[in-house]
Write a protein that holds these residues in place. Structure first.
Motif, PDB file in Angstrom:
ATOM      1  N   ARG A  24       0.889  -1.165  -0.307  1.00  0.00           N
ATOM      2  CA  ARG A  24      -0.300   0.009   0.002  1.00  0.00           C
ATOM      3  C   ARG A  24       0.343   1.490   0.208  1.00  0.00           C
ATOM      4  O   ARG A  24       0.625   2.449  -0.249  1.00  0.00           O
ATOM      5  CB  ARG A  24      -0.887  -0.346   1.567  1.00  0.00           C
ATOM      6  N   ALA A  25       1.868   1.234   0.833  1.00  0.00           N
ATOM      7  CA  ALA A  25       2.960   2.418   0.707  1.00  0.00           C
ATOM      8  C   ALA A  25       3.010   2.465  -0.800  1.00  0.00           C
ATOM      9  O   ALA A  25       3.297   3.539  -1.381  1.00  0.00           O
ATOM     10  CB  ALA A  25       3.776   2.006   2.057  1.00  0.00           C
ATOM     11  N   GLY A  26       3.741   1.468  -1.373  1.00  0.00           N
ATOM     12  CA  GLY A  26       4.465   1.489  -2.898  1.00  0.00           C
ATOM     13  C   GLY A  26       3.253   2.177  -3.872  1.00  0.00           C
ATOM     14  O   GLY A  26       3.819   3.063  -4.210  1.00  0.00           O
ATOM     15  N   ALA A  27       2.658   1.407  -3.171  1.00  0.00           N
ATOM     16  CA  ALA A  27       1.243   2.384  -4.339  1.00  0.00           C
ATOM     17  C   ALA A  27       0.873   3.772  -3.774  1.00  0.00           C
ATOM     18  O   ALA A  27       0.587   4.989  -5.150  1.00  0.00           O
ATOM     19  CB  ALA A  27       0.306   1.014  -3.963  1.00  0.00           C
ATOM     20  N   ALA A  28       0.702   4.357  -2.664  1.00  0.00           N
ATOM     21  CA  ALA A  28       0.932   5.571  -2.446  1.00  0.00           C
ATOM     22  C   ALA A  28       2.158   6.872  -3.363  1.00  0.00           C
ATOM     23  O   ALA A  28       1.786   7.164  -4.162  1.00  0.00           O
ATOM     24  CB  ALA A  28       0.663   6.400  -0.920  1.00  0.00           C
ATOM     25  N   ARG A  29       3.186   6.022  -3.332  1.00  0.00           N
ATOM     26  CA  ARG A  29       4.698   6.620  -3.687  1.00  0.00           C
ATOM     27  C   ARG A  29       3.983   6.833  -5.339  1.00  0.00           C
ATOM     28  O   ARG A  29       4.367   7.292  -6.002  1.00  0.00           O
ATOM     29  CB  ARG A  29       5.725   5.954  -3.275  1.00  0.00           C
ATOM     30  N   ARG A  30       3.271   5.281  -5.696  1.00  0.00           N
ATOM     31  CA  ARG A  30       3.641   5.899  -7.428  1.00  0.00           C
ATOM     32  C   ARG A  30       2.693   6.992  -8.100  1.00  0.00           C
ATOM     33  O   ARG A  30       2.804   7.602  -8.822  1.00  0.00           O
ATOM     34  CB  ARG A  30       3.462   3.984  -7.741  1.00  0.00           C
ATOM     35  N   LEU A  31       1.364   6.557  -6.524  1.00  0.00           N
ATOM     36  CA  LEU A  31       0.522   7.772  -7.050  1.00  0.00           C
ATOM     37  C   LEU A  31       0.864   8.950  -7.238  1.00  0.00           C
ATOM     38  O   LEU A  31       0.808  10.138  -8.016  1.00  0.00           O
ATOM     39  CB  LEU A  31      -0.597   7.371  -6.603  1.00  0.00           C
ATOM     40  N   LEU A  32       1.626   9.514  -5.437  1.00  0.00           N
ATOM     41  CA  LEU A  32       2.279  10.892  -5.327  1.00  0.00           C
ATOM     42  C   LEU A  32       3.125  11.299  -6.890  1.00  0.00           C
ATOM     43  O   LEU A  32       2.658  11.590  -7.390  1.00  0.00           O
ATOM     44  CB  LEU A  32       2.765  11.201  -4.261  1.00  0.00           C
ATOM     45  N   ALA A  33       4.199  10.414  -7.099  1.00  0.00           N
ATOM     46  CA  ALA A  33       4.840  10.713  -8.669  1.00  0.00           C
ATOM     47  C   ALA A  33       3.777  10.947  -9.876  1.00  0.00           C
ATOM     48  O   ALA A  33       4.595  11.361 -10.489  1.00  0.00           O
ATOM     49  CB  ALA A  33       5.660   9.410  -8.504  1.00  0.00           C
ATOM     50  N   GLU A  34       2.903  10.258 -10.055  1.00  0.00           N
ATOM     51  CA  GLU A  34       2.956  10.526 -11.536  1.00  0.00           C
ATOM     52  C   GLU A  34       1.065  11.678 -11.058  1.00  0.00           C
ATOM     53  O   GLU A  34       0.977  12.669 -12.141  1.00  0.00           O
ATOM     54  CB  GLU A  34       1.171   9.203 -11.905  1.00  0.00           C
ATOM     55  N   LEU A  35       1.157  12.109  -9.749  1.00  0.00           N
ATOM     56  CA  LEU A  35       0.273  13.420  -9.359  1.00  0.00           C
ATOM     57  C   LEU A  35       1.130  14.540 -10.027  1.00  0.00           C
ATOM     58  O   LEU A  35       0.332  15.415  -9.548  1.00  0.00           O
ATOM     59  CB  LEU A  35      -0.254  13.220  -8.428  1.00  0.00           C
ATOM     60  N   ALA A  36       2.512  14.447  -9.359  1.00  0.00           N
ATOM     61  CA  ALA A  36       2.985  15.497  -9.881  1.00  0.00           C
ATOM     62  C   ALA A  36       3.047  16.587 -10.770  1.00  0.00           C
ATOM     63  O   ALA A  36       2.747  17.751 -10.829  1.00  0.00           O
ATOM     64  CB  ALA A  36       4.775  15.639  -9.241  1.00  0.00           C
ATOM     65  N   GLY A  37       2.981  15.998 -11.563  1.00  0.00           N
ATOM     66  CA  GLY A  37       2.172  16.963 -12.705  1.00  0.00           C
ATOM     67  C   GLY A  37       0.915  17.832 -13.208  1.00  0.00           C
ATOM     68  O   GLY A  37       1.101  18.306 -13.835  1.00  0.00           O
ATOM     69  N   LEU A  38       0.319  17.086 -12.402  1.00  0.00           N
ATOM     70  CA  LEU A  38      -0.771  17.756 -12.110  1.00  0.00           C
ATOM     71  C   LEU A  38      -0.561  19.435 -11.851  1.00  0.00           C
ATOM     72  O   LEU A  38      -1.313  20.214 -12.243  1.00  0.00           O
ATOM     73  CB  LEU A  38      -2.409  17.034 -11.320  1.00  0.00           C
TER      74      LEU A  38
END
Length: 119
Positions: A24-38
């Motif tokens: 779950r923590a890794g999934a959250a890290r991936r989401l945060l990285a993808e959201l940075a462009g927004l």
């Protein structure tokens, strides 16, 4: 326009069966990285809860990450109720949460709306 996107991270992460439940923590890290462009076009707040909160150990600026002390849904409602942005969009497919934030004037969209913008 003064706009804010509030992300129900648990709901967005859970919308894709990619093995997120194993890390779950890794999934959250991936989401945060993808959201940075927004953040080039709007302000973004990501609400993390439970085991996913450990994913906030990596700073992804200029995202704002809010760690829910209890219910992630309650935290999202609190953010919406107190935030001064003119327009707030909450990303979730949780029907009850949609109703709760709509009572505070927020618009809601589903996870696919967000995934279409970041992937």
């Amino acid at each position: 326009m003064d706009q804010l996107i509030v992300v129900d991270a648990a709901n967005v992460i859970g919308s894709r069966p990619d093995g997120w439940w194993k890390d779950r923590a890794g999934a959250a890290r991936r989401l945060l990285a993808e959201l940075a462009g927004l953040t080039d076009t709007t302000d973004v707040i990501v609400v993390l809860e439970g085991a996913a909160k450990a994913g906030a150990d990596v700073a992804v600026k200029p995202l704002k990450v809010v760690l829910a002390q209890g219910s992630g849904d309650d935290t999202i409602v609190d953010v919406v109720a107190t935030d001064p942005h003119d327009k707030i969009i909450v990303v979730t497919s949780d029907r009850e949460l949609r109703e709760r934030v709509a009572a505070h004037g927020a618009e809601t969209v589903g996870p696919s709306w967000l995934w279409d913008r970041i992937t």
